[in-house]
Design an enzyme around this catalytic site. Structure first.
Site, short mmCIF file in Angstrom:
data_model
loop_
_atom_site.label_atom_id
_atom_site.label_comp_id
_atom_site.label_asym_id
_atom_site.label_seq_id
_atom_site.Cartn_x
_atom_site.Cartn_y
_atom_site.Cartn_z
N GLY A 13 -2.35 1.48 1.99
CA GLY A 13 -2.11 0.41 2.27
C GLY A 13 -1.66 -0.68 3.27
N HIS A 149 -1.24 -19.42 3.19
CA HIS A 149 -1.75 -17.90 3.53
C HIS A 149 -2.94 -17.58 2.93
CE1 HIS A 149 2.19 -17.87 1.54
NE2 HIS A 149 1.73 -16.53 1.82
N LYS A 153 -4.99 -14.47 -1.53
CA LYS A 153 -3.83 -14.09 -2.39
C LYS A 153 -3.82 -14.92 -3.44
CE LYS A 153 0.96 -16.01 -2.36
NZ LYS A 153 1.71 -14.75 -2.44
P1 NAP Z 1 -2.69 -2.95 -0.22
O1 NAP Z 1 -3.56 -2.82 0.83
O2 NAP Z 1 -3.50 -2.77 -1.45
O3 NAP Z 1 -1.95 -1.41 -0.73
C1 NAP Z 1 -1.57 -1.11 -1.58
C2 NAP Z 1 -1.49 0.65 -2.32
O4 NAP Z 1 -0.64 1.05 -2.82
C3 NAP Z 1 -3.44 1.31 -1.96
O5 NAP Z 1 -3.13 2.02 -0.54
C4 NAP Z 1 -3.24 1.98 -3.57
O6 NAP Z 1 -4.20 2.76 -3.28
C5 NAP Z 1 -1.96 1.74 -3.63
N1 NAP Z 1 -1.17 2.40 -4.26
C6 NAP Z 1 -1.26 1.52 -5.92
N2 NAP Z 1 -0.95 2.89 -7.07
C7 NAP Z 1 -0.43 3.52 -6.30
C8 NAP Z 1 0.49 4.77 -6.48
N3 NAP Z 1 0.62 4.29 -8.52
N4 NAP Z 1 1.32 5.70 -6.19
C9 NAP Z 1 0.75 5.16 -5.09
N5 NAP Z 1 -0.02 4.90 -4.07
C10 NAP Z 1 -0.63 3.67 -4.99
O7 NAP Z 1 -1.29 -4.26 -1.07
P2 NAP Z 1 -0.70 -4.49 1.25
O8 NAP Z 1 -0.80 -5.60 1.50
O9 NAP Z 1 0.01 -3.31 1.33
O10 NAP Z 1 0.53 -5.14 -0.04
C11 NAP Z 1 1.46 -3.74 -1.37
C12 NAP Z 1 2.66 -4.31 -1.63
O11 NAP Z 1 3.46 -5.19 -0.89
C13 NAP Z 1 1.77 -5.52 -2.23
O12 NAP Z 1 2.89 -5.57 -4.22
C14 NAP Z 1 2.21 -6.98 -1.94
O13 NAP Z 1 1.87 -8.12 -2.93
C15 NAP Z 1 3.44 -6.47 -1.39
N6 NAP Z 1 3.34 -7.40 0.17
C16 NAP Z 1 5.32 -7.25 -0.21
C17 NAP Z 1 5.09 -7.75 0.78
C18 NAP Z 1 7.19 -7.93 0.93
O14 NAP Z 1 7.44 -8.77 2.72
N7 NAP Z 1 7.93 -7.66 0.54
C19 NAP Z 1 4.34 -7.94 1.69
C20 NAP Z 1 3.13 -8.21 2.48
C21 NAP Z 1 2.62 -7.52 0.83
P3 NAP Z 1 -5.26 2.67 -3.85
O15 NAP Z 1 -6.11 2.59 -2.53
O16 NAP Z 1 -5.76 4.09 -3.87
O17 NAP Z 1 -5.47 1.41 -4.69
#
Ligand code: NAP
Length: 260
Positions: A13, A149, A153
């Site tokens: 991700g 954003h 989003k």
């Molecule tokens: P993303 O690009 O969609 O990445 C999510 C990844 O998680 C994808 O590769 C997905 O795989 C994988 N995944 C889903 N279910 C899984 C499982 N059971 N086991 C292993 N991998 C799994 O999203 P992102 O932008 O990186 O964001 C990820 C999360 O962080 C979201 O909840 C987002 O809201 C959050 N976030 C937090 C912050 C912060 O500051 N805390 C900042 C930005 C984002 P697939 O490709 O197979 O679906």
């Protein structure tokens, strides 16, 4: 000092890719495995560590200290629970946990006497922006929040926008802002409202995560602004969480609660 052994869930991700880089670049961290939905049993990026689709097998074989979860709310919740049961300290950036989820995980961390951090915003600058806005709100009662954003989003206003309004409300005397006879001639023109504070949500391609808190007083304005230009901006917060979680014996929600 021995290295912190780390497993990352969601390494393909956008956040996961940055987290892998962070661990690689940090002397005292060591990546010992990854949890993904694909490539079970394959070496990860040609290294001497493996990809697991089964989190329990991963924990049994790699014996990590910390799990960094950057997946989805459904998976993140399950991963966090299993990590606590295995004595692995979770650092969770995944957003969208409910009050109920948080309560259950807090209780489990307490039972197991193990550290955990769930941080919906890892940007250190965003946390400071909220804290500075709270400081300013003691002196300026009139404030509007403009959060901006990317257009993918799903939720509006952002969690950070709402959190900022909540923090301001703790110190600001409640006030309905604007003219008492103000009327919206187009719905939504004045934005969302929380305790008299207006929150405006901008959604545009090209943006990442930005927020301006604007205060107004007699003959002056004060603007406090934070911009995240890419996902690398979140990694100093992830690093701080990994370091801190090793010293905790309870669950902490929110990066602001581990920053002085
Ligand atoms: P993303 O690009 O969609 O990445 C999510 C990844 O998680 C994808 O590769 C997905 O795989 C994988 N995944 C889903 N279910 C899984 C499982 N059971 N086991 C292993 N991998 C799994 O999203 P992102 O932008 O990186 O964001 C990820 C999360 O962080 C979201 O909840 C987002 O809201 C959050 N976030 C937090 C912050 C912060 O500051 N805390 C900042 C930005 C984002 P697939 O490709 O197979 O679906």
């Amino acid at each position: 000092m021995s290295k912190v052994r780390i497993v990352i869930a969601g390494p393909r991700g956008r956040m996961g890719i940055e987290a892998v880089k962070l661990v690689d670049e940090t002397e005292q961290f060591e990546l010992v495995g990854v949890i993904d939905r694909l490539n079970d049993g394959e070496p990860f990026q040609g290294r001497d560590i493996y990809t697991y689709t089964n989190i329990e097998q991963c924990f049994q074989e790699t014996k990590p200290d910390v799990l960094i979860d950057l997946t989805t709310p459904e998976s993140g919740k399950i991963h966090t629970r299993i990590a606590l049961e295995y004595g692995v300290r979770p650092v969770v950036g995944t957003t969208g946990f409910s009050e109920e989820d948080l309560k259950e995980l807090t209780q489990l961390a307490e039972e197991k006497q193990i550290g955990a951090i769930i941080a919906p915003n890892f940007a250190v600058g965003a946390v400071l922006m909220m804290k500075f806005a709270q400081m300013a709100a003691k002196y300026f009662q009139d404030v509007e929040i403009i959060e901006m954003h990317h257009d993918q989003k799903l939720d509006a206003p952002s969690g950070t926008g709402v959190k900022t309004a909540e923090m301001i409300s703790e110190v600001r005397e409640s006030k309905k802002q604007g003219h008492p006879n103000e009327k919206e001639t187009m719905t939504g023109a004045r934005g969302a409202e929380m305790d008299g504070i207006r929150i405006h949500s901008v959604r545009l391609p090209g943006l990442v995560a930005h927020q301006e808190v604007m205060f107004g007083g007699e003959g002056q304005t004060l603007k406090i602004r934070h911009d995240s230009y890419n996902r690398a901006s979140f990694m100093s917060g992830v690093k701080l969480c990994v370091e801190t979680v090793m010293k905790l014996d309870m669950l902490v929600y929110g990066l602001e609660n581990i920053m002085e």
